[in-house]
Scaffold this active site. Structure first.
Site, mmCIF file in Angstrom:
data_model
loop_
_atom_site.group_PDB
_atom_site.id
_atom_site.type_symbol
_atom_site.label_atom_id
_atom_site.label_comp_id
_atom_site.label_asym_id
_atom_site.label_seq_id
_atom_site.Cartn_x
_atom_site.Cartn_y
_atom_site.Cartn_z
ATOM 1 N N CYS A 1 0.963 -1.271 0.004
ATOM 2 C CA CYS A 1 0.031 0.095 0.121
ATOM 3 C C CYS A 1 0.896 1.218 -0.014
ATOM 4 C CB CYS A 1 -0.986 -0.033 1.237
ATOM 5 S SG CYS A 1 -1.850 1.459 1.423
ATOM 6 N N CYS B 1 -0.870 4.442 2.246
ATOM 7 C CA CYS B 1 -0.702 4.392 3.804
ATOM 8 C C CYS B 1 -0.201 3.043 4.150
ATOM 9 C CB CYS B 1 -1.946 4.827 4.541
ATOM 10 S SG CYS B 1 -3.343 4.188 3.501
ATOM 11 N N SER B 2 -0.910 2.120 4.597
ATOM 12 C CA SER B 2 -0.574 0.760 4.844
ATOM 13 C C SER B 2 -1.755 -0.177 4.904
ATOM 14 C CB SER B 2 0.168 0.731 5.990
ATOM 15 O OG SER B 2 -0.250 1.531 6.974
ATOM 16 N N CYS B 3 -2.497 -0.109 3.996
ATOM 17 C CA CYS B 3 -3.862 -0.871 4.049
ATOM 18 C C CYS B 3 -3.329 -2.344 3.935
ATOM 19 C CB CYS B 3 -4.697 -0.652 2.838
ATOM 20 S SG CYS B 3 -5.258 1.095 2.797
#
Lengths: 208, 99
Positions: free
Chosen positions: A113, A116-118
């Site tokens: 991701c 962001c950091s999905c």
């Protein structure tokens, strides 16, 4: 009395972890206490949520993988309609789209991701620190083969690498290939060889 | 961030501290309770961070700052209350001693 009780609970930190002290972390701690004092949620709700989130682990993803390896109809449904099929299996996905990506002899998938950091938390649990790191997120889309090599993935030139950039609305999980030499194995034995990194795509070959 | 040049990936695993799980739960409960609408709103909060703060903050620090931005914008909390609470926590930590 009950106020005092609540207050003590709200302050409890796990003993083997230090209390947060950075300015930014304290904003979070303060916000949490304000929301609780404002009646937006309770300590019990928080504890239930933490337990639920801690309950998710790569075993969930591995369950799907093993079923897909052993049940062709299920695999077809999983690949065609990820979110619905995964919910049928009882995993509490957020209301997001979900696509399962099948590795083949000539295709290797890896997820990231960049925004962001999905991460597929319901199926893999808390994401590893490196998944959230700037270096992984920057480079895996630019030079995936080099990053995969750092993870010990040796790809021949005829394997196409597909990098999938997750979003809040669309999550991915990789379906690794069933290794040769695993014929006739029990589900438990198959489960044990499916690793977290193979579901992210930073591992390709499973160890038999 | 995707496509930028950067160094090798540090593959060390890091445990999630309990306060980080609490931030995580707070975000999810804020979504459940409708205090924030969706992840897009939180992402907007992340985008409000100064680039140097984005780099400096850890993952859950960023989420904490983002949620604060969202709730302050909506007036669900006020800056004055937040500042007072932070001072209170600092005093408490100083008094109790940090473990």
């Amino acid at each position: 009395m009950s106020d005092h009780h609540e207050h003590d609970h709200a302050r409890t930190f796990q003993p083997d972890h230090p209390e947060p002290t950075s300015d930014a972390a304290l904003v979070g701690v303060a916000l949490r206490e304000l929301l609780m004092e404002g009646g937006h949620y309770t300590v019990e709700e928080e504890q239930a949520m933490i337990a639920r989130m801690q309950g998710a682990s790569p075993e969930n993803g591995a369950t799907l993988v093993v079923r897909a390896w052993t049940d062709v109809d299920f695999k077809e449904r999983l690949l065609a309609n990820g979110a619905e099929t995964i919910k049928e299996m009882g995993f509490d996905l957020l209301p997001t789209e979900f696509t399962v990506l099948e590795n083949t002899q000539t295709i290797h998938n890896v997820i990231v991701c960049t925004l962001c950091s999905c991460y597929p938390r319901a199926l893999l649990g808390m994401s590893p620190a490196w998944y959230k790191s700037k270096n992984y997120r920057s480079r895996v889309v630019r030079e995936p083969r080099a990053v995969l090599e750092e993870f010990g993935v040796d790809l021949s030139d005829d394997v196409e690498v597909r990098v999938h950039d997750s979003t809040a609305e669309l999550r991915y999980m990789v379906l690794p290939q069933r290794p040769s030499g695993s014929d006739g194995w029990s589900d438990e034995k198959l489960m044990a060889i499916v690793t977290r990194n193979s579901l992210i795509g930073t591992q390709r070959d499973l160890n038999v | 961030m995707g496509g930028f040049e950067a160094g090798p990936v540090n593959q060390n695993e890091k445990d999630t501290a309990y306060w980080e799980w609490q931030i995580d739960a707070m975000i999810r409960l804020a979504l459940d309770k409708g205090l924030i609408t969706d992840f897009a709103e939180l992402r907007d909060g992340i985008e409000q961070l100064e680039p140097q703060d984005y780099e400096r903050f850890t993952y859950f620090e960023r989420w904490a700052k983002s949620l604060a931005y969202c709730l302050l914008s909506k007036g669900i909390v006020t800056q004055a209350l937040l500042d007072a609470k932070i001072s209170e926590i600092r005093e408490r930590q100083a008094r109790d001693g940090l473990r």
